[in-house]
Write a protein that holds these residues in place. Sequence first.
Motif, PDB file in Angstrom:
ATOM      1  N   ALA A 217       0.816  -1.225   0.000  1.00 32.72           N
ATOM      2  CA  ALA A 217       0.000   0.000   0.000  1.00 32.72           C
ATOM      3  C   ALA A 217       0.844   1.267   0.000  1.00 32.72           C
ATOM      4  N   LEU A 218       1.882   1.315   0.828  1.00 34.60           N
ATOM      5  CA  LEU A 218       2.720   2.509   0.860  1.00 34.60           C
ATOM      6  C   LEU A 218       3.594   2.578  -0.387  1.00 34.60           C
ATOM      7  N   GLY A 219       4.099   1.433  -0.836  1.00 35.81           N
ATOM      8  CA  GLY A 219       4.910   1.416  -2.052  1.00 35.81           C
ATOM      9  C   GLY A 219       4.134   1.917  -3.249  1.00 35.81           C
ATOM     10  N   ASP A 220       2.901   1.449  -3.399  1.00 37.05           N
ATOM     11  CA  ASP A 220       2.073   1.903  -4.520  1.00 37.05           C
ATOM     12  C   ASP A 220       1.680   3.368  -4.376  1.00 37.05           C
ATOM     13  N   ALA A 221       1.468   3.824  -3.140  1.00 36.73           N
ATOM     14  CA  ALA A 221       1.159   5.242  -2.926  1.00 36.73           C
ATOM     15  C   ALA A 221       2.336   6.115  -3.350  1.00 36.73           C
ATOM     16  N   LYS A 222       3.548   5.673  -3.055  1.00 32.86           N
ATOM     17  CA  LYS A 222       4.732   6.454  -3.444  1.00 32.86           C
ATOM     18  C   LYS A 222       4.898   6.467  -4.957  1.00 32.86           C
ATOM     19  N   LEU A 223       4.664   5.320  -5.606  1.00 34.53           N
ATOM     20  CA  LEU A 223       4.747   5.281  -7.066  1.00 34.53           C
ATOM     21  C   LEU A 223       3.699   6.198  -7.693  1.00 34.53           C
ATOM     22  N   THR A 224       2.490   6.153  -7.156  1.00 31.41           N
ATOM     23  CA  THR A 224       1.415   7.002  -7.678  1.00 31.41           C
ATOM     24  C   THR A 224       1.736   8.475  -7.465  1.00 31.41           C
ATOM     25  N   ALA A 225       2.364   8.795  -6.334  1.00 32.93           N
ATOM     26  CA  ALA A 225       2.744  10.187  -6.059  1.00 32.93           C
ATOM     27  C   ALA A 225       3.781  10.676  -7.066  1.00 32.93           C
ATOM     28  N   LEU A 226       4.771   9.838  -7.354  1.00 31.83           N
ATOM     29  CA  LEU A 226       5.786  10.219  -8.341  1.00 31.83           C
ATOM     30  C   LEU A 226       5.154  10.372  -9.723  1.00 31.83           C
ATOM     31  N   LEU A 227       4.229   9.479 -10.054  1.00 31.34           N
ATOM     32  CA  LEU A 227       3.521   9.581 -11.332  1.00 31.34           C
ATOM     33  C   LEU A 227       2.695  10.856 -11.399  1.00 31.34           C
ATOM     34  N   TRP A 228       1.988  11.192 -10.325  1.00 34.76           N
ATOM     35  CA  TRP A 228       1.184  12.410 -10.269  1.00 34.76           C
ATOM     36  C   TRP A 228       2.057  13.643 -10.536  1.00 34.76           C
ATOM     37  N   CYS A 229       3.233  13.680  -9.925  1.00 37.36           N
ATOM     38  CA  CYS A 229       4.128  14.824 -10.112  1.00 37.36           C
ATOM     39  C   CYS A 229       4.571  14.946 -11.563  1.00 37.36           C
ATOM     40  N   ARG A 230       4.866  13.800 -12.196  1.00 34.59           N
ATOM     41  CA  ARG A 230       5.278  13.849 -13.595  1.00 34.59           C
ATOM     42  C   ARG A 230       4.118  14.288 -14.492  1.00 34.59           C
ATOM     43  N   LEU A 231       2.926  13.809 -14.198  1.00 21.53           N
ATOM     44  CA  LEU A 231       1.759  14.197 -14.991  1.00 21.53           C
ATOM     45  C   LEU A 231       1.428  15.676 -14.817  1.00 21.53           C
ATOM     46  N   ILE A 232       1.579  16.171 -13.592  1.00 25.40           N
ATOM     47  CA  ILE A 232       1.368  17.602 -13.341  1.00 25.40           C
ATOM     48  C   ILE A 232       2.318  18.431 -14.203  1.00 25.40           C
ATOM     49  N   GLU A 233       3.580  18.011 -14.289  1.00 26.01           N
ATOM     50  CA  GLU A 233       4.555  18.720 -15.121  1.00 26.01           C
ATOM     51  C   GLU A 233       4.117  18.730 -16.582  1.00 26.01           C
ATOM     52  N   GLN A 234       3.662  17.566 -17.068  1.00 25.37           N
ATOM     53  CA  GLN A 234       3.248  17.461 -18.463  1.00 25.37           C
ATOM     54  C   GLN A 234       2.032  18.330 -18.755  1.00 25.37           C
ATOM     55  N   VAL A 235       1.054  18.278 -17.876  1.00 26.39           N
ATOM     56  CA  VAL A 235      -0.168  19.057 -18.067  1.00 26.39           C
ATOM     57  C   VAL A 235       0.120  20.550 -18.010  1.00 26.39           C
ATOM     58  N   HIS A 236       1.019  20.932 -17.107  1.00 28.19           N
ATOM     59  CA  HIS A 236       1.382  22.349 -16.992  1.00 28.19           C
ATOM     60  C   HIS A 236       2.067  22.837 -18.270  1.00 28.19           C
ATOM     61  N   LYS A 237       2.908  21.988 -18.856  1.00 25.56           N
ATOM     62  CA  LYS A 237       3.579  22.358 -20.106  1.00 25.56           C
ATOM     63  C   LYS A 237       2.581  22.557 -21.245  1.00 25.56           C
ATOM     64  N   LEU A 238       1.463  21.855 -21.158  1.00 31.37           N
ATOM     65  CA  LEU A 238       0.432  21.981 -22.197  1.00 31.37           C
ATOM     66  C   LEU A 238      -0.449  23.213 -22.004  1.00 31.37           C
ATOM     67  N   GLY A 239      -0.202  23.958 -20.920  1.00 30.29           N
ATOM     68  CA  GLY A 239      -0.899  25.220 -20.737  1.00 30.29           C
ATOM     69  C   GLY A 239      -2.039  25.218 -19.741  1.00 30.29           C
ATOM     70  N   TYR A 240      -2.215  24.126 -19.002  1.00 34.77           N
ATOM     71  CA  TYR A 240      -3.286  24.070 -18.006  1.00 34.77           C
ATOM     72  C   TYR A 240      -2.726  24.503 -16.655  1.00 34.77           C
TER      73      TYR A 240
END
Length: 242
Positions: free
Chosen positions: A205-228
């Motif tokens: 549970a904690l391992g998957d939460a950490k992976l999801t958190a890292l993924l969320w941060c990368r997706l936030i970067e991508q979405v921000h680059k697209l202008g959102y």
Amino acid sequence: MGFNPFVQFVRGIQGKLQTNMFGGMNSQNPQHIAFIRQMQRELENTDSMAIPIGNLNVAVFDIETTGFYPDKGDQIISIGAVKIIKGKVSEDSFYSLVQFEKPLSNEVKELTGLSEDDLEKAPPLSEVLISFFEFIKDMPLVAHHANHEKSFMQHSCWKLFRTPFKYRILDTSFLYRIADSNRALWRLEELCEFYSIPVANRHHALGDAKLTALLWCRLIEQVHKLGYSNLKEVYERLARFG
């Protein structure tokens, strides 16, 4: 998306402290009463939808369960969570096993690495949920393909507290559908590999939460680059184009 519903949730629990909802603990339990009152003092009705997306603080969580159907008796056996503060994964984390006194299926044992001995002496779900809510307070929640987490949290809160689960859970797929809509990658490990995130402690549970958190941060970067710039714009984009 304000979090006034969390106030309603906390008040709902406070109203139920007259009964034995916390494993036999009654309304005189000072720790629970202090927690509820402190939460009511600290809560603010913040509009998370308008916060700049890079500054949005969230709690990313994951659960391990005995199956997929809480209404058919499947139960939560562990909860893990980690916070993201201003776009970075914090070291502040939460993890707990949950008491379960029935035999685990071989599939669950192999998938999670947990055993009956691990869960027999763990705290009951009611206590774990209170500790979890104390950890996340009024932070928005994030999960990967969140319907699983949402269904179990809704069922557990109603069963234990007779209180609806009022949190809104942000799903990583909302961002992924904008960041890279042409790729059919859905599993957590596939997305992590695509974004060069080392996969470790999968199905913990904690391992998957950490992976999801890292993924969320990368997706936030991508979405921000697209202008959102915030979640409101993300949701508006999804509403227009699906």
